[in-house]
Design an enzyme around this catalytic site. Sequence first.
Site, PDB file in Angstrom:
ATOM      1  CE1 TYR A 126      -5.446   6.970  -0.131  1.00  0.00           C
ATOM      2  CE2 TYR A 126      -4.755   7.329   2.136  1.00  0.00           C
ATOM      3  CZ  TYR A 126      -5.076   6.472   1.107  1.00  0.00           C
ATOM      4  OH  TYR A 126      -5.033   5.117   1.309  1.00  0.00           O
ATOM      5  CG  HIS A 149      -4.549  -3.978   0.280  1.00  0.00           C
ATOM      6  ND1 HIS A 149      -3.947  -3.601  -0.902  1.00  0.00           N
ATOM      7  CD2 HIS A 149      -4.429  -2.906   1.114  1.00  0.00           C
ATOM      8  CE1 HIS A 149      -3.494  -2.370  -0.794  1.00  0.00           C
ATOM      9  NE2 HIS A 149      -3.766  -1.920   0.423  1.00  0.00           N
ATOM     10  CG  ASP A 153      -2.076   0.974   1.121  1.00  0.00           C
ATOM     11  OD1 ASP A 153      -3.046   0.730   0.385  1.00  0.00           O
ATOM     12  OD2 ASP A 153      -1.970   2.020   1.788  1.00  0.00           O
TER      13      ASP A 153
END
Length: 408
Positions: free
Chosen positions: A329, A386, A200
């Site tokens: 982000y 993930h 990630d």
Amino acid sequence: MRIDPFQVHVLQPVLDDLRERLARTRWPDEVAGAGWDYGASLASMQDLVAYWCAGFDWRTQERALNGFAQFHAEIDGLRIHFVHERGAGPGSGSRRLSGAAGQRGAAGQPEAGQQPLPLILTHGWPSSFAEMLKIVPMLADPARFGGDPADAFDVVVPSLPGFGFSQPPARRGRVHVHALWAKLMTEVLGYRRFCASGGDIGAGVTSRLGLFYPERVAGIHLWTVDLLRPNPVPQPEQLSAAERDYLERVRRWEDEEGGYDHIQGTRPQTLAYGLNDSPAGLAAWIVEKFRAWSDCGGDVERCFTKDELLTNVTLYWVTGTINSSIRMYYESRHDPNANPLGPGLRIEVPTGIAMFPGEKDLIVPREWAQRCYNVTRWTDMPRGGHFPAQEQPQLLVEDIRAFFRAMR
């Protein structure tokens, strides 16, 4: 640089306030038969919150976290939290893992003749350093788990800035985490050369370590679909059929699943008011991703226990770091140099990549990855998603060991 030992201890009033908030949760409505189609299932969240309120024992989880040697170090003005577990391999001598956490971990200059390979592991969002803790003992002391002592690592697991017990950045702009990690490994811990692995956000950090510090980084291992992209992206006629299919799959995924990314990348502060004030809201926002991104077949508890899920969520709650975590982000989206690769540039250090089937539509074709990386090992995993450090720790550890064996 100064290193301070650290242990997790959440003040009781913080836990009492959390329990009171959970008990007062004001639940939204839900249409009949909604399930998870509209987002986090009402019945599932009510069950999880009930357990969080009455069954979850944070102090037990706190003791488990404190079974690992943890430290704080200030790097470029940020207080960084990290786990540092010394490896128990040939040549490690008295450094073998035994006794209390403070004895097992020994931040500082490694001993001469040390055999364990230094390895830094980087987590992503919405997880935390706790995601890595199943694999840390397996990597540091392989003989204890039936492995070869020669595969031992000195394992470093930092918390990303603004996650958990690492200090949130106070100024706008992207933090170059790879530069912090390079200083952590060399200037703080004294390693001349090291290896790196992550998923990630951690895959991006690890990729940049390989790109910008090839003289210090022997190799990188990535276990995620979050790889760097070619810059610029080739024209369709220059792509293979698998690559064109991949880009179309990503487009569909972003349309269906990418809402979290868009709001965190554009208006994180607005979102944070709700997540920072409502523990039930925070749990829904995070757990929905653990369900959607794992190889759980729609049942999140097939891959994670309630305790595992809630330990991670509680770390965000008690540290108040959901806003600083999602703000990453925004900074990434508004960074004009978000993709560090330029025309014809790729990462030349040896790279191992593991693809887990739970990533579904985002699984990357090898030829796409090879445009950006010197791929020397590629593994298509039989299961896992993930969060493989928690979902499939044995598979991940075996792949990490196999890839880095040649660099010892």
